[in-house]
Design an enzyme around this catalytic site. Structure first.
Site, mmCIF file in Angstrom:
data_model
loop_
_atom_site.group_PDB
_atom_site.id
_atom_site.type_symbol
_atom_site.label_atom_id
_atom_site.label_comp_id
_atom_site.label_asym_id
_atom_site.label_seq_id
_atom_site.Cartn_x
_atom_site.Cartn_y
_atom_site.Cartn_z
ATOM 1 N N ARG A 229 0.851 -1.193 0.000
ATOM 2 C CA ARG A 229 0.000 0.000 0.000
ATOM 3 C C ARG A 229 0.885 1.241 0.000
ATOM 4 N NH1 ARG A 229 -3.721 -2.271 -1.650
ATOM 5 N NH2 ARG A 229 -5.794 -2.521 -0.772
ATOM 6 N N HIS A 277 -1.282 0.864 -9.655
ATOM 7 C CA HIS A 277 -2.040 0.003 -8.725
ATOM 8 C C HIS A 277 -2.801 -1.089 -9.495
ATOM 9 C CE1 HIS A 277 -4.092 -0.247 -4.535
ATOM 10 N NE2 HIS A 277 -4.073 -1.435 -5.129
HETATM 11 P P1 NDP Z 1 -2.288 -11.249 4.575
HETATM 12 O O1 NDP Z 1 -3.168 -10.694 5.653
HETATM 13 O O2 NDP Z 1 -2.467 -12.657 4.163
HETATM 14 O O3 NDP Z 1 -0.751 -11.080 5.030
HETATM 15 C C1 NDP Z 1 -0.258 -9.936 5.637
HETATM 16 C C2 NDP Z 1 1.172 -10.206 6.065
HETATM 17 O O4 NDP Z 1 1.711 -8.990 6.598
HETATM 18 C C3 NDP Z 1 1.265 -11.267 7.186
HETATM 19 O O5 NDP Z 1 2.409 -12.052 7.012
HETATM 20 C C4 NDP Z 1 1.405 -10.402 8.438
HETATM 21 O O6 NDP Z 1 2.080 -11.019 9.518
HETATM 22 C C5 NDP Z 1 2.250 -9.259 7.893
HETATM 23 N N1 NDP Z 1 2.136 -8.094 8.764
HETATM 24 C C6 NDP Z 1 1.033 -7.380 9.070
HETATM 25 N N2 NDP Z 1 1.345 -6.400 9.959
HETATM 26 C C7 NDP Z 1 2.678 -6.526 10.201
HETATM 27 C C8 NDP Z 1 3.583 -5.837 11.043
HETATM 28 N N3 NDP Z 1 3.200 -4.809 11.828
HETATM 29 N N4 NDP Z 1 4.875 -6.235 11.058
HETATM 30 C C9 NDP Z 1 5.289 -7.285 10.300
HETATM 31 N N5 NDP Z 1 4.469 -7.984 9.475
HETATM 32 C C10 NDP Z 1 3.178 -7.607 9.440
HETATM 33 O O7 NDP Z 1 -2.432 -10.261 3.346
HETATM 34 P P2 NDP Z 1 -2.212 -10.589 1.804
HETATM 35 O O8 NDP Z 1 -0.913 -11.271 1.637
HETATM 36 O O9 NDP Z 1 -3.417 -11.214 1.240
HETATM 37 O O10 NDP Z 1 -2.152 -9.096 1.201
HETATM 38 C C11 NDP Z 1 -1.168 -8.190 1.645
HETATM 39 C C12 NDP Z 1 -1.477 -6.794 1.153
HETATM 40 O O11 NDP Z 1 -1.228 -6.688 -0.250
HETATM 41 C C13 NDP Z 1 -2.938 -6.347 1.272
HETATM 42 O O12 NDP Z 1 -3.247 -5.948 2.597
HETATM 43 C C14 NDP Z 1 -2.995 -5.190 0.301
HETATM 44 O O13 NDP Z 1 -2.662 -3.977 0.955
HETATM 45 C C15 NDP Z 1 -1.912 -5.533 -0.731
HETATM 46 N N6 NDP Z 1 -2.481 -5.817 -2.042
HETATM 47 C C16 NDP Z 1 -2.119 -5.029 -3.102
HETATM 48 C C17 NDP Z 1 -2.603 -5.279 -4.350
HETATM 49 C C18 NDP Z 1 -2.150 -4.490 -5.522
HETATM 50 O O14 NDP Z 1 -2.674 -4.694 -6.624
HETATM 51 N N7 NDP Z 1 -1.179 -3.628 -5.373
HETATM 52 C C19 NDP Z 1 -3.550 -6.368 -4.603
HETATM 53 C C20 NDP Z 1 -3.833 -7.159 -3.438
HETATM 54 C C21 NDP Z 1 -3.319 -6.873 -2.208
HETATM 55 P P3 NDP Z 1 1.490 -12.347 10.215
HETATM 56 O O15 NDP Z 1 1.798 -13.441 9.230
HETATM 57 O O16 NDP Z 1 2.269 -12.475 11.457
HETATM 58 O O17 NDP Z 1 0.025 -12.117 10.420
HETATM 59 C C1 OXD Z 2 -6.347 -5.258 -3.148
HETATM 60 C C2 OXD Z 2 -5.943 -4.277 -4.137
HETATM 61 O O1 OXD Z 2 -6.185 -4.983 -1.957
HETATM 62 O O2 OXD Z 2 -6.378 -4.403 -5.306
HETATM 63 O O3 OXD Z 2 -6.818 -6.348 -3.521
HETATM 64 O O4 OXD Z 2 -5.180 -3.377 -3.841
#
Ligand code: NDP
Ligand code: OXD
Length: 316
Positions: A229, A277
């Site tokens: 993000r 994005h």
């Molecule tokens: P998940 O919830 O499956 O994974 C999030 C990961 O981030 C987990 O490993 C979590 O740790 C880690 N995390 C969260 N907070 C912290 C912290 N404070 N310190 C260290 N690690 C942290 O999410 P997804 O993998 O499904 O998606 C991740 C992000 O990708 C979404 O939230 C979104 O913002 C972004 N995204 C962007 C897209 C784009 O097109 N650019 C499309 C889709 C998603 P833990 O394993 O310990 O819970």
């Molecule tokens: C998502 C994105 O969060 O598209 O899936 O950014």
């Protein structure tokens, strides 16, 4: 029983078409841009709805977020206390992995330098170390991070991951929490960011963090690759780090303000690669069925896979 479709910033029609084609008898699919009876709505399929929209639905039973990231929903202080289901689906996951691998390979295989040489009709080989000599660090080892890691490991990269809580991932050196961050950064040549935006992660991609990355590699320094993000990154710090050599390059899909303003220096910076994005688009054809299956499960009184339900306390 009705499903309200509330989408901002994306084209709504493919979602309405898909839901209407697949909806079972008894489920009406309503377009939030047209008048509707709030009392009729039990489910909402949303992308970045205006704050307050969902609070106005007295019989809402669940919110289906049409993307993986829920930061826009979490920012709505009026959000009703019903389950929020986010996208966890192989279609979206594979799209993200493609983007991450593309950006990692582009920098590892010096695509920009070869393009510059081509512009000068210059035939000159550049050092091409093996993938095993390149350390990729993935911040965020959730659904998306783990899949990208698996493919990068398969390609031979030396992969590490960083998560909030301790985790294991095959072939990946794992770190977690504030305690693990320094060592993780110190062994990272290409930093891939797939974190959610939460109060804890906001602004984490700043100059001090970039200064902790490994410096000795064939790309001229560390590379930042962020598709998590825009709120994670301090764009003035990215520009400063690129200008003073703390970063060799950056590939960014997400921005503090989207669309990225014309005036942003990131657009014109020679060391920056920008995509708008679209690293992992949500595809209505691929995902519509999953959302309707979730609604059907809830209507039967069954629970949704807890891994797909947002933990409001954590913010993701
Ligand atoms: P998940 O919830 O499956 O994974 C999030 C990961 O981030 C987990 O490993 C979590 O740790 C880690 N995390 C969260 N907070 C912290 C912290 N404070 N310190 C260290 N690690 C942290 O999410 P997804 O993998 O499904 O998606 C991740 C992000 O990708 C979404 O939230 C979104 O913002 C972004 N995204 C962007 C897209 C784009 O097109 N650019 C499309 C889709 C998603 P833990 O394993 O310990 O819970
Ligand atoms: C998502 C994105 O969060 O598209 O899936 O950014």
């Amino acid at each position: 029983m009705a499903l309200l479709v509330v989408i901002r910033h994306w084209v709504v029609e493919p979602w309405l078409d898909r839901f209407r084609r697949l909806a079972p008898p008894g489920l009406r699919v309503l377009d939030a841009r047209e008048p509707y009876d709030p009392a009729e709505i039990e489910y909402a399929a949303v992308w970045r709805p205006d704050p307050g929209t969902l609070a106005a639905l007295p019989n809402l039973r669940a919110i289906f977020n049409l993307g993986a990231g829920v930061d826009a929903l979490m920012a709505d202080t009026t959000l009703p206390n019903v389950p929020i289901v986010r996208i966890v689906d192989p279609d979206l996951t594979r799209r993200m992995t493609e983007w991450v691998v593309m950006m990692v390979l582009m920098h590892h295989r010096r695509a920009g330098a070869f393009r510059d040489q081509q512009a000068r009709a210059e035939w000159r080989g550049l050092r091409q170390p093996a993938a095993r000599a390149v350390r990729v660090g993935i911040m965020g080892m959730g659904v998306l991070g783990q899949d990208a890691a698996e493919v990068l490991v398969r390609l031979g990269f030396d992969v590490a991951g960083w998560s909030r809580t301790p985790r294991a991932a095959a072939g990946v050196t794992m770190f977690s929490g504030a305690d693990g961050l320094e060592v993780f950064l110190g062994r990272t040549d290409i930093l891939v960011v797939l974190l959610p935006a939460t109060p804890e992660t906001r602004g984490i991609l700043n100059h001090a963090l970039f200064a902790g990355l490994a410096r000795d590699n064939h790309m001229g320094g560390p590379v930042l690759v962020n598709a998590g993000r825009g709120a994670l990154q301090v764009e003035d710090d990215i520009l400063a780090a690129l200008d003073d050599g703390t970063l060799a390059a950056a590939a960014l899909d997400v921005f503090e303000v989207e669309p990225l303003p014309q005036s942003s220096r990131l657009w014109r910076h020679p060391k920056v690669t920008i995509t708008p994005h679209c690293a992992a688009d949500s595809d209505a054809d691929a995902l519509g069925e999953r959302i309707l299956a979730g609604i059907a499960a809830l209507a039967r009184g069954e629970a949704i896979d807890p891994a797909h339900v947002v933990d409001r306390q954590r913010g993701y």
